[in-house]
Structures are given as structure tokens and as C-alpha cells.
Scaffold this motif. Structure first.
Motif, PDB file in Angstrom:
ATOM      1  N   VAL A 206      20.820  -9.100  10.398  1.00  0.00           N
ATOM      2  CA  VAL A 206      20.558  -9.760   9.123  1.00  0.00           C
ATOM      3  C   VAL A 206      20.043 -11.170   9.386  1.00  0.00           C
ATOM      4  CG1 VAL A 206      21.563 -10.536   6.935  1.00  0.00           C
ATOM      5  CG2 VAL A 206      22.362  -8.401   8.006  1.00  0.00           C
ATOM      6  N   ARG A 328       9.658   1.307  10.491  1.00  0.00           N
ATOM      7  CA  ARG A 328       9.365   1.156   9.061  1.00  0.00           C
ATOM      8  C   ARG A 328       8.468   2.261   8.522  1.00  0.00           C
ATOM      9  NH1 ARG A 328       8.974  -5.301   9.943  1.00  0.00           N
ATOM     10  NH2 ARG A 328      11.101  -5.802   9.247  1.00  0.00           N
ATOM     11  N   GLU A 337      16.741   0.220   3.918  1.00  0.00           N
ATOM     12  CA  GLU A 337      16.050  -0.999   4.348  1.00  0.00           C
ATOM     13  C   GLU A 337      15.995  -1.033   5.864  1.00  0.00           C
ATOM     14  OE1 GLU A 337      16.360  -5.838   3.598  1.00  0.00           O
ATOM     15  OE2 GLU A 337      18.182  -4.621   3.539  1.00  0.00           O
ATOM     16  N   ARG A 339      15.512  -3.912   8.862  1.00  0.00           N
ATOM     17  CA  ARG A 339      15.439  -5.332   9.203  1.00  0.00           C
ATOM     18  C   ARG A 339      15.243  -5.451  10.709  1.00  0.00           C
ATOM     19  NH1 ARG A 339      19.971  -4.639   5.872  1.00  0.00           N
ATOM     20  NH2 ARG A 339      21.247  -4.473   7.757  1.00  0.00           N
ATOM     21  N   ALA A 345      16.686  -4.152  15.747  1.00  0.00           N
ATOM     22  CA  ALA A 345      16.490  -3.681  14.378  1.00  0.00           C
ATOM     23  C   ALA A 345      17.783  -3.129  13.809  1.00  0.00           C
ATOM     24  CB  ALA A 345      15.403  -2.600  14.321  1.00  0.00           C
ATOM     25  N   GLU A 348      19.397   0.164   7.661  1.00  0.00           N
ATOM     26  CA  GLU A 348      20.461   0.332   6.671  1.00  0.00           C
ATOM     27  C   GLU A 348      20.196   1.579   5.847  1.00  0.00           C
ATOM     28  OE1 GLU A 348      22.635  -2.001   2.963  1.00  0.00           O
ATOM     29  OE2 GLU A 348      21.358  -3.126   4.361  1.00  0.00           O
ATOM     30  N   THR A 377      24.811   1.073   8.749  1.00  0.00           N
ATOM     31  CA  THR A 377      23.669   0.546   9.488  1.00  0.00           C
ATOM     32  C   THR A 377      23.629   1.051  10.927  1.00  0.00           C
ATOM     33  OG1 THR A 377      23.694  -1.478   8.138  1.00  0.00           O
ATOM     34  CG2 THR A 377      22.465  -1.559  10.204  1.00  0.00           C
TER      35      THR A 377
END
Length: 406
Positions: A206, A328, A337, A339, A345, A348, A377
Motif C-alpha cells: 500500500v 494488471r 485492485e 497495487r 505487488a 487485492e 491480498t
């Protein structure tokens, strides 16, 4: 597998019977590692996508680091800091010239480095800011993970970490991570420091909003507050820079490092700081029997050389961009999501996916080792020595598991 080796089942049963149940590991029993690979006791090979929480950024059993360990172990392993040793001063100079800080204080574990930073901030507050005795306050962030000592868990916001272990040390206030208004509201005349992770690894990779670190640096300067970054997981190349704070072009007053400082070979950590902050320590005010021992110094020196000379930081940046692009692009209804930064990485998942652990268990069966965090996650953090070919194979598998799983 050797004929004398125990099976995974037998070893797991032995661990469960005789060990404290303070971890919930995946049921894989590893016995060997090399580069980005590890092998279990049955001889099955896996790609390691946790890298011991970034401790093995340089890969498992890097020959240069292992050689430094074995050669030093033959000569001298421990003197305590009651005496000087010949490996300690060169490492101090290497650390500071490489990172741009003035002074280094070596410890063993990451938590010890954080405890050192806490002591430094408080003492600076008393000696340089004029805070009244025992009134110093430190601002931290929610979602933090800085270690497992009773002081540190006292300002954790994870109930699993804190429940049943109080009472806790006073003097800490928790701000919402990345919320500058919330942070400013906690500042008063007793605020001596702000301690935070520029990327929260245990929190699930995060990051705060862009520009947060620059604004935080300005706030600290305005109010005479010490800014300390915990880069035990994010530092030493993981994010594609030596330190994660470099992505915003700021300089904290101090930083904690560990894990990859040893290349996963021998515990060693450090608190790095500017002269003004580090001079609060005088003989007898802080120490560690093993801190700065010659074995640790030899290992850390080799680990730093590998990181720099083998261009692993640049590799993390280049392959990290590629990894994030591919992750992604995974078309899975389970993903909420993604991140990431560098070779790091956090995927989530929606609560409806049934938790991240079941996906990690499936990946384990297929030869890829990941670990869940905070229930939903999946973390990806391969050693920085991973090749593009190894990365591609792992990401193909990840996509298949996330797409096929019901």
C-alpha cells in the motif's frame, strides 16, 4: 530426496507437536535454495515469490555472500562491542557513502532497528527541541507493521498483533495513512518524530497518495519534527530505487533497514541517520552484543556489493514495470485492485473470492510460492535476480489460477 530425509508430512507433524503455533505457514517444507528457486524435501522445485519478505533480494544462497560468510566464520565471528573489529568500520563507511547518510548504528533484527529509531527521536526531542521529560510523542500510521516487540505492537492497528499483549507504552498517536490533514491534527509541541513506511509491505503493498512524502517533509521541517522512514522491506532495491522515498525526491532524517542488508544469510539491520540525530547516542545509551559483529559486517558488505554491482536495483525497476503491466492485464472477476512498485505487488481480491490463501495454496501445488496478507491480498515479491523467462512462466501460472479458480 535423500533416503535419510524425513517427509514433509513427518516434519510438519514434528513442528506442530514441539513448536509454538505463532505462524500459519503454507504446508511446504523447504530444504534448499538457489537464485529464485527453492526445493522441498521431496525434491519438488518452486519459484519463490515472497523472497523471505524481501530478505533475499539477492536470491537464495548467493555465492558471493555465502563465501563472505564462510571465510569470516573461519576467522572471527563475535567480539561484542566491548572491543573493536576490523570489519565494522569499512561497512559503516560503505553504508553511509552508498546511502548518503552521515552515521550508521548496526543492530540485528528489523524490530531492533525500529526501536533504535524510536529512542533516537525521543532523545532528540528532549535534548534539541526542549520537550519536557517523558512527554515526547511520535506519530505513526494506521496499517503499519514495524515489528513484534511490545513497544512496536502497541501502536499497531491490527488486532491480531495487539490482543492480549497490553499494557502498551504511551507516547504514540496513529494517523490515517496518506491523510495529511489527519496527521497535521495530531501535531503539538511534544511531537518529536513521525515514523512510517513509504510503502506498507505487510499491509499489502500500500502506498500513500503521490506527493504525500514531499508534503510530509515540509511539515516536519516547519514543526521541527524528525522524519524516519521504515524501509526494512521497501529498501535496498525492492521498489526499483535504493529506497522507496527516492521516488519523491525527499530525504528523511533517518531510515531503518534490514532484511536484504544480509541477502538472507545472517541477521543484520541498521538505523541510518544524519549527524544531528545520531549524536544523541553516547556510550552506554544503546547497544547490542551481536550488533556490528564481524560475521554480520562481512555478510552485509558482500550483500551490498551484489546489489549494486549486479544492477539488481535497475532490474527491479525494469522487470517491475513489466510484472505490474502483466498482472494488471489479468482478466479475473476475483481481482479488486492491483497495487505495486518495482518487483513488488499486492493483488487485492474481492471478499467473494473466498480469501487469498486458497489461491496461494493452489499456486503452491503448481510450483509457485506466494503468501497472503490481511486475508484478501496476494503479495508478489520475487528475488531481484529473477529472469524475465522465470517471471513470464510465473505470471502465466498466476493468471491461470486467478482466472480458472471458482
Amino acid at each position: 530426496m535423500s533416503t535419510t530425509a524425513q517427509s514433509s508430512t513427518a516434519l510438519i507433524e514434528q513442528e506442530e507437536k514441539f513448536g509454538a503455533h505463532n505462524y500459519h505457514p503454507l504446508d511446504v517444507v523447504l530444504c534448499r535454495g538457489e537464485g529464485a528457486y527453492v526445493w522441498d524435501v521431496e525434491g519438488k522445485r518452486y519459484l519463490d515469490f515472497l523472497a523471505a519478505y524481501s530478505a533475499v533480494n539477492q536470491g537464495h544462497n548467493h555465492p558471493r555472500i555465502v563465501e563472505a560468510l564462510t571465510e569470516q566464520a573461519k576467522v572471527l565471528s563475535l567480539t561484542s562491542r566491548a572491543f573493536r573489529n576490523d570489519k565494522f568500520p569499512p561497512l559503516l563507511e560503505k553504508l553511509n557513502k552508498l546511502t548518503g547518510f552521515d552515521k550508521a548504528l548496526l543492530m540485528n533484527s528489523g524490530a531492533e532497528a525500529v526501536e533504535t529509531a524510536i529512542k533516537a527521536m525521543r532523545k532528540w526531542g528532549y535534548e534539541h527541541k526542549g520537550i519536557a521529560a517523558d512527554k515526547a510523542e511520535i506519530i505513526v500510521m494506521d496499517g503499519n507493521f514495524h515489528g513484534r516487540t511490545t513497544t512496536i505492537i502497541g501502536f499497531s492497528t491490527d488486532d491480531t498483533t495487539t490482543a492480549g499483549f497490553g499494557p502498551f507504552a504511551p507516547g504514540f498517536h496513529v494517523a490515517e495513512y496518506g491523510n495529511m490533514d489527519a496527521l497535521k491534527a495530531l501535531i503539538n509541541e511534544n511531537t518529536c518524530g513521525i515514523l512510517f513506511e513509504p510503502v506498507q509491505g505487510e499491509g499489502g503493498v500500500v502506498m500513500p497518495p503521490k506527493g504525500f512524502l514531499k508534503e510530509l517533509r515540509a511539515v516536519c521541517d516547519e514543526h521541527r519534527i524528525i522524519m524516519v522512514c521504515d524501509e526494512i522491506q521497501s529498501g535496498l532495491g525492492r521498489t526499483g530505487r535504493m529506497f522507496a522515498f527516492e521516488h519523491e525526491g525527499v530525504r528523511p532524517d533517518g531510515v531503518t533497514i534490514g532484511k536484504a542488508l544480509s541477502g538472507g544469510i545472517y541477521p543484520v539491520s541498521a538505523f541510518l541517520a544524519n549527524e544531528d540525530l545520531m549524536k544523541v547516542f553516547t556510550p552506554g545509551t544503546h547497544g547490542s552484543t551481536y550488533g556490528g559483529n564481524p560475521l554480520a559486517c562481512a555478510v552485509a558488505s558482500a550483500a551490498l556489493d551484489v546489489l549494486v554491482e549486479e544492477n539488481l536495483i535497475e532490474q527491479s525497476a525494469t522487470l517491475g514495470d513489466y510484472m505490474l503491466e502483466r498482472v494488471r492485464a489479468i482478466d479475473s472477476p476475483h481481482i479488486k485492485e492491483v497495487r505495486g512498485i518495482g518487483l513488488w505487488a499486492g493483488i487485492e481480491l474481492h471478499p467473494s473470492a473466498g480469501g487469498a490463501r486458497r489461491f496461494c495454496e493452489r499456486l503452491q501445488q503448481e510450483g509457485l510460492l506466494c503468501k497472503e496478507t490481511h486475508t484478501h491480498t496476494i503479495r508478489l515479491a520475487p528475488p531481484l535476480v529473477i529472469t524475465k523467462e522465470q517471471l513470464d512462466g510465473s505470471l502465466d501460472l498466476l493468471a491461470r489460477v486467478l482466472t480458472d479458480a471458482e
